[in-house]
Design an enzyme around this catalytic site. Structure first.
Site, PDB file in Angstrom:
ATOM      1  N   LYS A 193      72.088  35.129  61.735  1.00  0.00           N
ATOM      2  CA  LYS A 193      73.268  35.390  60.987  1.00  0.00           C
ATOM      3  C   LYS A 193      73.362  36.839  60.520  1.00  0.00           C
ATOM      4  O   LYS A 193      72.460  37.459  60.410  1.00  0.00           O
ATOM      5  CB  LYS A 193      72.918  34.664  59.532  1.00  0.00           C
ATOM      6  CG  LYS A 193      72.966  32.743  59.645  1.00  0.00           C
ATOM      7  CD  LYS A 193      72.829  32.343  58.409  1.00  0.00           C
ATOM      8  CE  LYS A 193      72.798  30.718  58.437  1.00  0.00           C
ATOM      9  NZ  LYS A 193      73.867  29.751  58.549  1.00  0.00           N
ATOM     10  N   ARG A 232      68.000  12.167  79.158  1.00  0.00           N
ATOM     11  CA  ARG A 232      67.529  10.800  80.021  1.00  0.00           C
ATOM     12  C   ARG A 232      68.878  10.018  80.357  1.00  0.00           C
ATOM     13  O   ARG A 232      69.057   9.190  81.070  1.00  0.00           O
ATOM     14  CB  ARG A 232      66.567   9.877  78.867  1.00  0.00           C
ATOM     15  CG  ARG A 232      65.520  10.407  78.509  1.00  0.00           C
ATOM     16  CD  ARG A 232      64.707   9.802  77.491  1.00  0.00           C
ATOM     17  NE  ARG A 232      65.531  10.304  76.211  1.00  0.00           N
ATOM     18  CZ  ARG A 232      64.909  10.078  75.071  1.00  0.00           C
ATOM     19  NH1 ARG A 232      64.088   9.266  74.881  1.00  0.00           N
ATOM     20  NH2 ARG A 232      65.422  10.368  74.081  1.00  0.00           N
ATOM     21  N   LYS A 266      69.897  19.462  49.057  1.00  0.00           N
ATOM     22  CA  LYS A 266      71.195  19.224  49.461  1.00  0.00           C
ATOM     23  C   LYS A 266      71.797  18.156  48.524  1.00  0.00           C
ATOM     24  O   LYS A 266      71.353  18.125  47.540  1.00  0.00           O
ATOM     25  CB  LYS A 266      70.817  18.025  50.644  1.00  0.00           C
ATOM     26  CG  LYS A 266      69.989  18.735  52.096  1.00  0.00           C
ATOM     27  CD  LYS A 266      70.221  17.836  53.219  1.00  0.00           C
ATOM     28  CE  LYS A 266      69.629  18.430  54.240  1.00  0.00           C
ATOM     29  NZ  LYS A 266      70.514  19.516  54.967  1.00  0.00           N
ATOM     30  N   GLU A 295      73.164  23.330  49.561  1.00  0.00           N
ATOM     31  CA  GLU A 295      74.180  22.844  50.404  1.00  0.00           C
ATOM     32  C   GLU A 295      74.972  21.632  49.701  1.00  0.00           C
ATOM     33  O   GLU A 295      74.467  20.720  49.040  1.00  0.00           O
ATOM     34  CB  GLU A 295      73.405  22.037  51.590  1.00  0.00           C
ATOM     35  CG  GLU A 295      72.550  23.155  52.439  1.00  0.00           C
ATOM     36  CD  GLU A 295      71.984  22.603  53.801  1.00  0.00           C
ATOM     37  OE1 GLU A 295      72.622  22.296  54.758  1.00  0.00           O
ATOM     38  OE2 GLU A 295      70.739  21.993  53.594  1.00  0.00           O
ATOM     39  N   ASP A 346      61.839  21.330  56.123  1.00  0.00           N
ATOM     40  CA  ASP A 346      63.096  21.598  56.620  1.00  0.00           C
ATOM     41  C   ASP A 346      63.754  23.048  56.299  1.00  0.00           C
ATOM     42  O   ASP A 346      64.375  23.678  57.266  1.00  0.00           O
ATOM     43  CB  ASP A 346      64.241  20.600  56.340  1.00  0.00           C
ATOM     44  CG  ASP A 346      65.425  20.478  56.815  1.00  0.00           C
ATOM     45  OD1 ASP A 346      65.583  20.476  58.356  1.00  0.00           O
ATOM     46  OD2 ASP A 346      66.558  20.460  56.442  1.00  0.00           O
ATOM     47  N   ASP A 348      64.685  30.468  64.776  1.00  0.00           N
ATOM     48  CA  ASP A 348      65.277  30.002  63.491  1.00  0.00           C
ATOM     49  C   ASP A 348      66.876  30.555  63.262  1.00  0.00           C
ATOM     50  O   ASP A 348      66.909  31.990  63.090  1.00  0.00           O
ATOM     51  CB  ASP A 348      64.332  30.904  62.488  1.00  0.00           C
ATOM     52  CG  ASP A 348      64.640  30.421  61.186  1.00  0.00           C
ATOM     53  OD1 ASP A 348      65.825  30.368  60.842  1.00  0.00           O
ATOM     54  OD2 ASP A 348      63.749  30.319  60.144  1.00  0.00           O
ATOM     55  N   HIS A 349      67.570  29.631  63.271  1.00  0.00           N
ATOM     56  CA  HIS A 349      69.131  30.216  63.255  1.00  0.00           C
ATOM     57  C   HIS A 349      69.561  30.990  62.292  1.00  0.00           C
ATOM     58  O   HIS A 349      70.468  31.962  62.200  1.00  0.00           O
ATOM     59  CB  HIS A 349      69.918  29.059  63.557  1.00  0.00           C
ATOM     60  CG  HIS A 349      70.371  28.339  62.532  1.00  0.00           C
ATOM     61  ND1 HIS A 349      69.473  27.435  61.878  1.00  0.00           N
ATOM     62  CD2 HIS A 349      71.401  28.418  61.598  1.00  0.00           C
ATOM     63  CE1 HIS A 349      70.201  26.757  60.636  1.00  0.00           C
ATOM     64  NE2 HIS A 349      71.097  27.503  60.650  1.00  0.00           N
ATOM     65  N   HIS A 388      63.737  28.606  57.176  1.00  0.00           N
ATOM     66  CA  HIS A 388      64.829  29.766  56.643  1.00  0.00           C
ATOM     67  C   HIS A 388      64.419  30.446  55.615  1.00  0.00           C
ATOM     68  O   HIS A 388      64.726  31.717  55.329  1.00  0.00           O
ATOM     69  CB  HIS A 388      66.034  28.898  56.366  1.00  0.00           C
ATOM     70  CG  HIS A 388      66.405  27.956  57.610  1.00  0.00           C
ATOM     71  ND1 HIS A 388      66.122  28.244  58.989  1.00  0.00           N
ATOM     72  CD2 HIS A 388      66.939  26.761  57.754  1.00  0.00           C
ATOM     73  CE1 HIS A 388      66.573  27.446  59.735  1.00  0.00           C
ATOM     74  NE2 HIS A 388      67.080  26.339  59.020  1.00  0.00           N
ATOM     75  N   LYS A 445      63.352  24.542  65.850  1.00  0.00           N
ATOM     76  CA  LYS A 445      62.584  24.012  64.926  1.00  0.00           C
ATOM     77  C   LYS A 445      62.854  22.556  64.757  1.00  0.00           C
ATOM     78  O   LYS A 445      63.804  22.168  65.070  1.00  0.00           O
ATOM     79  CB  LYS A 445      63.041  24.655  63.595  1.00  0.00           C
ATOM     80  CG  LYS A 445      64.388  24.294  63.026  1.00  0.00           C
ATOM     81  CD  LYS A 445      64.550  25.015  61.665  1.00  0.00           C
ATOM     82  CE  LYS A 445      64.173  24.037  60.687  1.00  0.00           C
ATOM     83  NZ  LYS A 445      65.180  23.121  60.235  1.00  0.00           N
TER      84      LYS A 445
HETATM   85  C1  BG6 Z   1      68.802  23.352  59.641  1.00  0.00           C
HETATM   86  C2  BG6 Z   1      68.471  22.401  58.574  1.00  0.00           C
HETATM   87  O1  BG6 Z   1      67.909  24.051  60.048  1.00  0.00           O
HETATM   88  O2  BG6 Z   1      69.534  24.307  58.814  1.00  0.00           O
HETATM   89  C3  BG6 Z   1      69.345  21.351  58.125  1.00  0.00           C
HETATM   90  O3  BG6 Z   1      67.713  21.519  59.554  1.00  0.00           O
HETATM   91  C4  BG6 Z   1      70.323  22.438  57.218  1.00  0.00           C
HETATM   92  O4  BG6 Z   1      69.150  20.488  57.285  1.00  0.00           O
HETATM   93  C5  BG6 Z   1      70.822  23.406  58.302  1.00  0.00           C
HETATM   94  O5  BG6 Z   1      71.464  21.596  56.683  1.00  0.00           O
HETATM   95  C6  BG6 Z   1      71.308  24.713  57.478  1.00  0.00           C
HETATM   96  O6  BG6 Z   1      71.827  25.612  58.225  1.00  0.00           O
HETATM   97  P1  BG6 Z   1      73.253  26.475  57.801  1.00  0.00           P
HETATM   98  O7  BG6 Z   1      73.400  27.489  58.844  1.00  0.00           O
HETATM   99  O8  BG6 Z   1      74.353  25.609  57.713  1.00  0.00           O
HETATM  100  O9  BG6 Z   1      73.078  26.998  56.318  1.00  0.00           O
END
Ligand code: BG6
Length: 515
Positions: A205, A62, A363, A239, A258, A200-201, A263, A171
């Protein structure tokens, strides 16, 4: 003359996987993800020659940015976040491929303009009609964008061309089972399943992909990978960071949505699934869906027993003061959102019946560490009495897969200490990616973007898979709605989480690892 030594262990890591010419359209390109992850990933793919000479990236958002301003912003992003240092000469030619289109997401004209721009880029850059759309906006815009892409005919191959149209969706994919189903329906009205890449990242990895290699490329582990030999499994994704300005999103999500829905269930799945019949997208995902369906639902009263939630109060992390969650921006001062979840779950199938899986994430914990620990049953204690052990008791074998940081694998085993007496103690056999392979592995987004450009959806979530994961999580969310509100905050920042989470294991005569 300097001789460059190749690390022989790395040989073979570069398979020929260069993508076809393409244009990638990033919706929501002014957001953080584009600058921190997507463009740095594309830049590194370009540096390593995985991208073709002809490609374009169109930022669609935007804000009223120009091409030049977009390029400058991305330059700053890549400089700060790229895995490899930016080489200005490479950046100069890379950045010529970046374009910006300013539009609201719900304005038809924006998509007409996009179509015109894509046609022009096809002509000018030879991008052959191949289009990859990346939805990186707040999820509330997904349905609008999907619908407009369909209405503008951008979901199909362009007329007279052979190109593909694919869509990547960030996501969170839905908010619960019903909304995930609805989003799947909306997508399927416009795109076929084989055009859809739900990202889903964690699956990008290196260490996560290595779980399947460890299990299925070695003869040693698989025969013991079951209820006869495994005592229990612990999965930790800790984390040390707090919200980092994401209160607006996180307050409505919480740790279960989340991290667990995506994950952590992916990690659990890779540890537990049966060997697929082939290493291809559908065979792998068939097994994953089967496994998700075998997870015993946690419903009603069992939720209070088996699922512990927490929210961080103030404390100290790595020597720095951290305020409580409820003081974060865009967070309700009475918030009941969980920033920590620990749960005990079971997989009701032939292989895993009766083996507890303890899963936790949170967290503002004491450190950042993600690991999977498989604890094996102990052998019968008939030969070596407790007196043989220096440390006071024989310890079980543990195979710990360290996902991040300090990626690697360690196996704890009992050995005799040198000497004339019989003393036995645990030692670790360790493998570290860093010392074995050197260099930094590619970022998750590099792998996943390249796979989507190559049309390989093995590491992306299929519609039935995402729904099965939400099915499990939604039962817990529903039960929480009926339980009395938790008394939050219940753990200090910089700790390992709430005490109740320890009791989850004590009751079973076990304890959490301190990775
Ligand atoms: C994300 C979450 O998908 O993954 C975050 O929304 C989280 O809250 C993050 O911090 C963690 O990813 P990584 O790769 O740092 O473990």
């Amino acid at each position: 003359m300097t001789t460059v030594l190749e690390n022989p262990l790395r040989t073979g890591s570069r398979l020929e996987r260069t993508a076809q010419p393409f244009t990638m359209v990033i919706f929501g390109a002014t957001g953080d993800l584009t600058k921190r992850k997507l463009v740095p990933a594309l830049y590194n793919l370009a540096v390593e020659n995985y991208l073709p000479p002809n490609f374009s990236v169109v930022g669609f958002a935007r804000r009223d940015w120009t091409d030049d301003y977009f390029r400058q912003e991305m330059h700053d992003g890549v400089k700060e976040h790229s895995r490899t240092p930016v080489e200005e000469s490479i950046w100069d030619s890379f950045s010529q491929n970046l374009h910006f289109l300013s539009s609201e997401f719900d304005k038809e004209q924006g998509y007409k303009d996009l179509r015109t721009l894509l046609d022009r880029l096809d002509e000018q850059c030879g991008t052959s009609g191949n289009r990859l759309y990346y939805l990186s906006t707040p999820p509330s815009y997904y349905p609008t964008i999907i619908e407009h892409l369909g209405a503008a005919g951008l979901n199909k191959k362009s007329r007279g061309k052979n190109g593909y149209a694919r869509i990547i969706i960030e996501k969170p994919f839905g908010y619960d089972l019903d909304s995930a189903r609805q989003l799947n329906d909306q997508l399927h009205q416009v795109f076929n399943e084989d055009q859809i890449y739900r990202i889903d990242h964690y699956l990008g990895k290196e260490t996560v992909q290595n779980i399947l290699v460890l299990r299925f490329a070695n003869g040693l582990f698989e025969p013991t990978w079951n209820r006869q030999y495994v005592d229990h499994v612990q999965i930790t994704a800790a984390e040390s960071i707090g919200l980092e300005g994401r209160g607006g999103y996180y307050e409505g999500a919480g740790a279960l949505r989340d991290m667990v829905q995506s994950h952590l269930l992916q990690l659990l799945n890779l540890v537990c699934m049966e060997p697929p019949v082939a290493f291809d997208a559908n065979a792998v995902r068939d097994e994953k869906v089967k496994l998700l369906r075998a997870i015993r639902p946690i419903r009603g009263n069992a939720v209070a027993e088996q699922v512990i939630r927490g929210q961080y109060g103030e404390g100290w992390v790595h020597g720095e003061h951290m305020s409580e969650y409820r003081q974060e921006k865009n967070v309700d001062q009475q918030s009941a959102t969980e920033t920590y979840v620990a749960m005990k779950l079971f997989v009701d199938n032939w292989r895993w019946q009766g083996v507890p899986f303890y899963v936790r994430t949170g967290k503002a914990l004491t450190k950042r560490v993600t690991e999977i620990a498989i604890q094996f049953k102990q052998p019968p204690q008939v030969l070596f009495g407790a007196e043989a052990s220096e440390g006071g008791g024989m310890e079980p074998n543990v195979l710990a897969i360290r996902i991040q940081p300090d990626e690697g694998i360690s196996l704890k085993m009992m050995v005799k200490t040198p000497g004339t007496r019989l003393n036995i103690r645990p030692v670790k056999m360790e493998f570290h990616y860093g010392s074995s392979f050197g260099g930094k592995p590619p970022e998750a987004y590099e792998r996943l973007l390249l796979d989507s450009l190559l049309g390989d959806s093995t590491l992306f979530t299929r519609s039935d898979e995402v729904e099965a994961a939400w099915g499990f999580v939604s039962d817990i969310l529903r039960a929480w709605e009926h339980l009395p509100p938790p008394s939050f905050p219940n753990y200090e920042s910089g700790s390992w989480g709430p005490r109740e989470a320890d009791r989850l294991l004590y009751r079973d005569g076990r304890e959490w690892r301190w990775p």
